[in-house]
Design an enzyme around this catalytic site. Sequence first.
Site, PDB file in Angstrom:
ATOM      1  CG  ASP A  83       0.148  -0.455   2.253  1.00 48.71           C
ATOM      2  OD1 ASP A  83       0.878  -0.432   2.556  1.00 48.71           O
ATOM      3  OD2 ASP A  83      -0.676  -0.519   3.593  1.00 48.71           O
TER       4      ASP A  83
ATOM      5  CG  ASP B 208      -8.759  -1.879  12.201  1.00 50.68           C
ATOM      6  OD1 ASP B 208      -7.508  -2.887  11.141  1.00 50.68           O
ATOM      7  OD2 ASP B 208      -9.458  -1.343  11.730  1.00 50.68           O
TER       8      ASP B 208
ATOM      9  CG  HIS C 156      -5.925  -2.303   9.699  1.00 50.23           C
ATOM     10  ND1 HIS C 156      -6.020  -1.667  10.293  1.00 50.23           N
ATOM     11  CD2 HIS C 156      -4.508  -2.736   9.787  1.00 50.23           C
ATOM     12  CE1 HIS C 156      -4.792  -1.504  10.484  1.00 50.23           C
ATOM     13  NE2 HIS C 156      -3.410  -1.669   9.815  1.00 50.23           N
TER      14      HIS C 156
ATOM     15  CD  GLU D  59      -8.911   0.407   8.316  1.00 49.87           C
ATOM     16  OE1 GLU D  59      -8.825  -0.406   9.064  1.00 49.87           O
ATOM     17  OE2 GLU D  59      -7.749   1.311   8.456  1.00 49.87           O
TER      18      GLU D  59
HETATM   19  P1  PGA Z   1       2.391  -2.060  13.181  1.00 45.06           P
HETATM   20  O1  PGA Z   1       1.588  -2.006  12.114  1.00 45.06           O
HETATM   21  O2  PGA Z   1       3.157  -3.283  13.009  1.00 45.06           O
HETATM   22  O3  PGA Z   1       2.845  -0.516  13.360  1.00 45.06           O
HETATM   23  O4  PGA Z   1       1.376  -2.632  14.361  1.00 45.06           O
HETATM   24  C1  PGA Z   1       0.626  -2.884  11.781  1.00 45.06           C
HETATM   25  C2  PGA Z   1      -0.999  -2.984  10.473  1.00 45.06           C
HETATM   26  O5  PGA Z   1      -1.308  -2.061  10.399  1.00 45.06           O
HETATM   27  O6  PGA Z   1      -0.463  -3.892   9.396  1.00 45.06           O
END
Ligand code: PGA
Length: 243
Positions: free
Chosen positions: A67, A136, A138, A143
Site C-alpha cells: 500500500d 482492528d 486490517h 479495514e
Molecule cells: P504495526 O502496524 O506493525 O505498526 O503495528 C501493523 C499494521 O497496521 O498492519
Amino acid sequence: MKIIRATDYYDMSRKAANIISAQVIMKPNCVLGLATGGTPVGTYKQLVEWYNKGDLDFSEVTTVNLDEYRGLPREHPESYWSFMHKNLFDLVNIRPEAIHLPDGTNMDSAAECAHYDEIIRQLGGVDLQLLGIGHDGHIGFNEPGAAFELGTHCVSLTEETIEANKRFFDGDVNQVPKQAYTMGIKTIMQARKVLMVANGTGKADIVKKAFFGPVTPEVPASILQMHPDFTLVLDAEAAARLD
Ligand code: PGA
C-alpha cells in the site's frame, strides 16, 4: 495455518527473516510482497544483516508493496516508498526498477489501482507476501468491512488507523493522509505464501479473534485461515491469549 512462536521481538524478526531468506535462496528471482509498519522493521534489519554477511542476494528479486498513502509524494519522509528505502531497499542490492509501490501522487484512483494490479499480474503474482496486522484486524489498508473479492483499490482510513498512524506525523491527526491505495484481500489471498508477523500485548486480542474466531469481513485478517500456505510468527506477548 502454521503458527511459529517466538520468545520476543528479536526472535520473531529472526524467524520471519529466515522464511523470507529461504524464499530468496530457493527462487532468486522471486516476487516478494512487502509491508510497512513498526512490526516488520526488525525483519528487514535481519535481512540486511544477512545481506551484509554475504548470505543473501537481492539482485534478481522483485518487490511489490501492499500500500501507499494517496496524495503523499514519494519523497515525503512518511511515504511508504521512503520507509521501504530507509529500512531495506537502500541497504541491499535490489535493482531500483524491480521495486514497486502504488503511486500515491496519481490522483486518478481507478487508473492507478488498475495499473498496480496489472504490474502484479505481469510479474506472475506474488511468491511470498509479508503482512502485519492492525489492532482492528486490517491487513494492508483493508479495514473492517472490506470486501474479500477486491483487488487494488482506494480506501478511506478509519479513525482508529489515522489515530494509530499519527505518531509518524508529529502526533497530529490532521497531517495523516485520509486515503490510501492498497492491495485488496483478493490480491493478498492470491500470493502463493503469506507470512504474518505480530508482536506485543497490544496484538494479543486481535490475533486470537482473527485466527481462532469466525472468518468475517469484520476482521479482514481472518480470511487468512483459508489460505493454503499461511504462516503466523508471534512473540510470546502476541500469543498470550492463545493458551
Ligand atoms: P504495526 O502496524 O506493525 O505498526 O503495528 C501493523 C499494521 O497496521 O498492519
